[in-house]
Design a protein around this motif. Sequence first.
Motif, short mmCIF file in Angstrom:
data_model
loop_
_atom_site.label_atom_id
_atom_site.label_comp_id
_atom_site.label_asym_id
_atom_site.label_seq_id
_atom_site.Cartn_x
_atom_site.Cartn_y
_atom_site.Cartn_z
N SER A 99 2.98 102.95 17.77
CA SER A 99 3.05 104.41 17.84
C SER A 99 3.77 105.01 16.64
CB SER A 99 3.74 104.84 19.13
OG SER A 99 5.08 104.33 19.16
N SER A 100 4.13 104.16 15.65
CA SER A 100 4.92 104.64 14.51
C SER A 100 4.16 104.56 13.19
CB SER A 100 6.22 103.82 14.40
OG SER A 100 7.00 103.94 15.55
N LEU A 101 2.82 104.62 13.24
CA LEU A 101 2.03 104.53 12.01
C LEU A 101 2.40 105.64 11.04
CD1 LEU A 101 -1.53 103.64 13.42
CD2 LEU A 101 0.29 102.11 12.65
N GLY A 102 2.58 105.27 9.77
CA GLY A 102 2.97 106.22 8.74
C GLY A 102 4.47 106.38 8.58
N ARG A 103 5.24 105.77 9.47
CA ARG A 103 6.70 105.92 9.44
C ARG A 103 7.31 105.04 8.34
NH1 ARG A 103 10.81 105.19 14.63
NH2 ARG A 103 12.76 105.61 13.52
N ASP A 104 8.26 105.60 7.59
CA ASP A 104 9.03 104.82 6.62
C ASP A 104 10.11 104.04 7.36
OD1 ASP A 104 7.65 105.68 4.34
OD2 ASP A 104 8.84 107.51 4.22
N ILE A 105 10.27 102.78 7.00
CA ILE A 105 11.24 101.90 7.66
C ILE A 105 11.97 101.07 6.61
CG2 ILE A 105 9.94 101.72 9.82
CD1 ILE A 105 8.96 98.93 8.77
N ILE A 106 13.00 100.39 7.06
CA ILE A 106 13.62 99.32 6.29
C ILE A 106 13.33 98.02 7.02
CG2 ILE A 106 15.77 98.32 5.41
CD1 ILE A 106 15.00 100.89 3.99
N LEU A 107 12.66 97.10 6.33
CA LEU A 107 12.33 95.81 6.93
C LEU A 107 13.45 94.82 6.61
CD1 LEU A 107 10.07 94.28 8.46
CD2 LEU A 107 9.22 93.53 6.23
N GLY A 108 13.92 94.13 7.64
CA GLY A 108 14.97 93.13 7.45
C GLY A 108 14.45 91.75 7.80
N ILE A 109 14.66 90.80 6.91
CA ILE A 109 14.23 89.42 7.19
C ILE A 109 15.13 88.46 6.41
CG2 ILE A 109 12.45 89.50 5.39
CD1 ILE A 109 10.73 87.76 7.38
N ARG A 110 15.61 87.44 7.07
CA ARG A 110 16.57 86.54 6.45
C ARG A 110 15.88 85.56 5.50
NH1 ARG A 110 21.53 87.55 7.84
NH2 ARG A 110 21.99 88.49 9.87
N PRO A 111 16.62 85.05 4.50
CA PRO A 111 16.01 84.15 3.52
C PRO A 111 15.30 82.95 4.13
CG PRO A 111 18.14 84.88 2.72
CD PRO A 111 18.00 85.40 4.13
N GLU A 112 15.86 82.38 5.21
CA GLU A 112 15.23 81.19 5.80
C GLU A 112 13.93 81.51 6.51
OE1 GLU A 112 18.59 82.40 8.70
OE2 GLU A 112 18.23 82.37 6.54
N ALA A 113 13.63 82.81 6.70
CA ALA A 113 12.36 83.21 7.32
C ALA A 113 11.32 83.57 6.26
CB ALA A 113 12.57 84.38 8.27
N ILE A 114 11.67 83.39 4.98
CA ILE A 114 10.71 83.52 3.89
C ILE A 114 10.74 82.19 3.13
CG2 ILE A 114 9.93 84.90 1.93
CD1 ILE A 114 11.82 87.11 2.82
N THR A 115 9.67 81.43 3.20
CA THR A 115 9.69 80.06 2.68
C THR A 115 8.42 79.77 1.88
OG1 THR A 115 8.60 79.21 4.65
CG2 THR A 115 11.00 79.29 4.71
N ASP A 116 8.37 78.56 1.33
CA ASP A 116 7.09 78.05 0.84
C ASP A 116 6.24 77.73 2.07
OD1 ASP A 116 7.36 74.76 1.18
OD2 ASP A 116 9.27 75.80 0.90
N LEU A 117 4.94 77.71 1.90
CA LEU A 117 4.05 77.61 3.05
C LEU A 117 4.25 76.32 3.85
CD1 LEU A 117 1.88 79.04 4.63
CD2 LEU A 117 0.16 78.05 3.10
N ASP A 118 4.45 75.19 3.16
CA ASP A 118 4.64 73.92 3.86
C ASP A 118 5.98 73.86 4.60
OD1 ASP A 118 2.18 72.97 3.14
OD2 ASP A 118 2.90 71.87 1.37
N GLY A 119 6.93 74.69 4.17
CA GLY A 119 8.25 74.70 4.81
C GLY A 119 8.36 75.70 5.94
N ALA A 120 7.27 76.44 6.22
CA ALA A 120 7.32 77.49 7.25
C ALA A 120 7.41 76.88 8.64
CB ALA A 120 6.09 78.37 7.15
#
Length: 369
Positions: free
Chosen positions: A276-297
Amino acid sequence: MGFLDIKQATKSYGAVQVLQETNISIEEGEFLVLVGPSGCGKSTLLNMIAGLEGVTTGDISVRGRSMNGVKPADRNIAMVFQSYALYPNMTVRGNISFGMEMHGIAKPERAKRIDQVADLLQITHLLDRKPGQLSGGQRQRVAMGRALVREPDIFLFDEPLSNLDAKLRVDMRTEIKKLHQKLGTTIVYVTHDQIEALTLSTRIAVMYGGFVQQLGTPKEIYDNPANMFVAGFMGSPSMNLFPAKVVSLNGKPAAEVALADSTKAAIPFASDQLSSSLGRDIILGIRPEAITDLDGADRNSRAIHVVETPVEVTEPAGSDTFVVSQISGKDVTARFRADVAVNAGDVYPFAFNMEKAVVFDPQSENRIA
């Protein structure tokens, strides 16, 4: 009612209010860490519990008994200071014994407690030395021993490890945790080091600007930060926080971000919570360990989404490699496996685990999803 109750407590110096209305209930045997940057009010609150500072308004009680107006010596609370505060002209034995002497404990009982605590802290061989003959870690053990022999209701620690080198801090952290597990004592511990807070505590109060920003278990604080301050302060490296917009992708909400090459990418959310929030500006938060190389996901996640983006910097860290890219104008740190061949300048696939993503409002900075 808890073992230690802090109810609507404030502290002001003239017109300056340094601690806003604070409510914390601590159960017997808990290890509560007050963490935050310098000037956030954590040491002021600790001193109020100890009786070294008065409460401006509100109440602090132990075992249901109000401590307002009770002298520090009558509170049965022991404090371990950052500076150790040992008497240089006394031996270790004398330093540990001194508080018991002041409280009128008989000599045989004093000797018994000293031997027990010295054995527990492995400082028996140091009892006849003076503080000037001890290392920083040994002095810290003596300061802890002096508190332990008093058998207080509550132990207060005021940044006790900040004067130690990095390796000794890690060693002493382990010793303090072992001590708590063995004795089951109630501890309130102040630090500005969020790693200390996460590793030692049963609960954490994150403080900033005189307010408790969030109170919870280490896992709650780390995984579900209440606002952007908590998200950015807790964790090393800290949580990535970058602007995004909620858009629709194949009928599902997604976070649209700008990449360093001026293209845009839409990263689907793991749930429909923001439909219900389409078009809304947000701040996305994600920790470094949740962004990885594909084999390490995380192979158990059902929300791994790949974004190809240029690599700005690589930082080998032994067991991991931290890889920095730029997303929506912010440096974003990913944690890759150590053996991944990635170099600055490469356009590389980054795997986002969106089950671990959180969303904040840019204006209030509070969490919305």
